[in-house]
Design an enzyme around this catalytic site. Structure first.
Site, short mmCIF file in Angstrom:
data_model
loop_
_atom_site.label_atom_id
_atom_site.label_comp_id
_atom_site.label_asym_id
_atom_site.label_seq_id
_atom_site.Cartn_x
_atom_site.Cartn_y
_atom_site.Cartn_z
N SER A 1 28.34 64.39 29.45
CA SER A 1 27.06 64.59 30.11
C SER A 1 27.20 65.71 31.15
CB SER A 1 26.56 63.29 30.72
OG SER A 1 25.20 63.37 31.06
N GLU B 1 20.66 60.58 22.20
CA GLU B 1 21.09 60.51 23.59
C GLU B 1 20.07 59.80 24.49
OE1 GLU B 1 23.95 61.72 24.84
OE2 GLU B 1 24.70 63.13 23.35
N HIS C 1 23.08 57.74 24.64
CA HIS C 1 23.87 58.44 25.64
C HIS C 1 25.02 57.55 26.13
CE1 HIS C 1 24.30 61.82 28.32
NE2 HIS C 1 24.18 61.10 29.42
#
Length: 515
Positions: A218, A343, A435
């Site tokens: 991320s 995600e 995610h």
């Protein structure tokens, strides 16, 4: 002399309770440039599972007082032995609430520290090579996150012959906010100093400073991509593994406008003295309000990116990362990059029933997809669109913020050694690959805490063996074990049960890129 108690030895593996006093044989000492640190063994030294953890080693002076908005200052030497038995203070403050990755906050001022996990805590003998090194940069949107997560324990990488380092850095406005008379990109400078620390000290922990790979997820994935495109960072690492990389590349005018607006809201000058007159708590409060991701805030981030993060300052970051990659910066470094399939689909989970009655075209327009492009996009993602408006909205948000960047960045690398993957295995909790889902597979820690809320019961260990094994191979050899990505073949590793290698694994995003 030490400044931490040796009465407890709670290690990152959680293998020892805080009330149990370790025996001297549990300890191991290593000399760094600044002084000797005392870590702790997990497992019997010499056994295949043995790993030594050195936690909370400061690489810089505490960024408080006169150093609060300054460039990081290397840690001054200390006398005697410094305990490295507990995680150091984190830049993340307070209770982070329910997060996808368990990343606790640790109070304290000395927030710039590293954690080192090694199977061989000794300088290699003359004429022998040290072990390859993985340096992990945590995510959290550049405003949250912590290196003290049990998921980031390097024990499994140690088992496979890789020394692992996790680093901390200043977050949010303290780390990335524009201040008229302060150094820019203070969080980036923290990354650089931490990596300099690795170069100077990792041999003492059994690592090879000439074989350092940087990885992150991320914002951490964005961090390693930022470093890949920085001329000033090229000597500090030799490979990059970017998981769901969220590049910031904040435009200088956007960064300055945000800093001035925050100062105006606080009623202070946009200077070190002005912001320094505000408590840490007050700055965090202002920052939270200014970055609220309501409907308007989300749309702003989709269109313009994050307001806080690495900024194109013309000093450290000379140009946007994409332009640097086109110019060939980092072309000698092998790169692995990829994303999960969905995600941010969870952003629409609570509204799934309501969105069932909303035409897909309306939601896709709200998310920035022009009407003229909708037919091609829906056709390319027909399997997802069939699952409802919420799912196709989540896929579009994912594609715009993550998956399209994978394709674009790989293409910009030209002939540079690049490998692309997709993580497609659907969580047993959410029913799609959300995610952060791939992180415990990367670290091979499916037996760690808080896995089931993210992955569901009994996530496949065989898949963790594949993902983790590819990461180990990359760190050790510079190749993850599947064919390189080229513009002709667009070869993609798809992690699923079963996994596969396919041509053009990101074909469904190409309608967004016009290719």
């Amino acid at each position: 002399m030490t400044d931490r108690s040796t009465a407890t030895a709670t290690t990152a593996s959680g293998s020892r309770s805080a009330s149990t006093s370790p025996s001297p044989s549990d300890f191991v000492e290593v000399g760094t440039e600044a002084g000797v640190v005392r870590g702790a063994w997990r497992g019997e030294p010499g056994s295949p599972e043995a790993s030594a953890a050195f936690l909370g080693i400061p690489f810089a002076e505490p960024p408080v007082g006169a150093l609060r908005f300054a460039a990081p200052v290397p840690k001054a030497p200390w006398e005697g032995v410094r305990d490295a038995l507990e995680f150091g203070a984190t830049a993340q403050r307070g209770d982070p609430g329910v997060t996808l990755i368990p990343e606790p906050s640790v109070p304290g001022e000395s927030t710039l520290n590293v954690n080192v996990f090694t199977p061989s805590p000794a300088t290699p003998e003359s004429g022998t090579d040290g072990l390859p090194v993985l340096v992990w940069i945590h995510g959290g949107g550049y405003f949250a996150g912590s290196p003290a997560s049990l998921w980031y324990d390097g024990g499994r990488f140690n088992r496979d012959g890789v020394v692992t380092v996790t680093i901390s850095y200043r977050l949010g406005f303290d780390g990335f906010g524009w201040i008229a008379d302060a150094p820019s990109n203070r969080g980036v400078r923290d990354w650089l100093l931490a990596l300099e620390w690795v170069q100077r000290n990792i041999a003492a922990f059994g690592g090879d400073p000439s074989r350092v790979s940087i990885a992150g997820q991320s914002a951490g994935g964005g961090a390693v991509l930022t470093l890949l495109g920085m001329e000033a960072a090229q000597h500090l690492f030799h490979g990059v593994y970017a998981i769901s990389g969220a590049l910031a590349d904040v435009a200088p005018e956007r960064s300055e406008a945000f800093g001035r607006e925050l100062a105006a809201t606080a009623g202070v000058e946009p200077t070190r003295a002005g912001f320094g007159s505000l408590s840490e708590e007050r700055v965090l409060e202002l920052q939270k309000k200014a970055t609220d991701l309501g409907a308007a805030g989300l749309q702003d981030v989709i269109e313009h990116g994050l307001p806080l993060g690495p900024a194109v300052d013309g000093e450290l970051i000379l140009r946007p990362t994409r332009e640097s990659l086109i110019a060939g910066v980092g072309a000698d470094k092998p790169l692995v990059l990829g994303a999960t399939d969905d995600e941010f689909t969870m952003a629409f989970a609570e509204a799934e029933k309501k969105l069932r009655w909303v035409p897909k075209s309306i939601v896709l327009r709200k998310l920035g997809l022009p009407k003229a492009a909708q037919k091609a996009y829906l056709a390319a993602n027909a399997d997802v669109a069939a699952k409802g408006t919420a799912r196709i909205a989540g896929r579009l948000l994912t594609d715009r913020m993550f998956r399209s960047a994978v394709v674009a960045l790989a293409a910009l690398r030209g002939d540079a050694p690049t490998w692309v993957y997709r993580f497609s295995w659907p969580s047993g909790t959410f029913g799609f690959a959300e995610h952060c889902l791939d992180v415990p597979f990367f670290f091979d820690c499916l037996d760690s805490i808080a896995i089931e809320p993210l992955a569901g019961p009994n996530p496949p260990q065989g898949l963790a063996d594949e993902v983790h094994g590819g990461a180990v191979a990359f760190v050790a050899t510079g190749e993850p074990g599947w064919p390189r990505y080229t513009d002709a073949a667009r070869t993609t590793r798809v992690y699923d049960t079963p996994s596969s290698v396919v041509a053009d694994g990101y074909a469904s995003v190409r309608s967004l890129l016009g290719a």
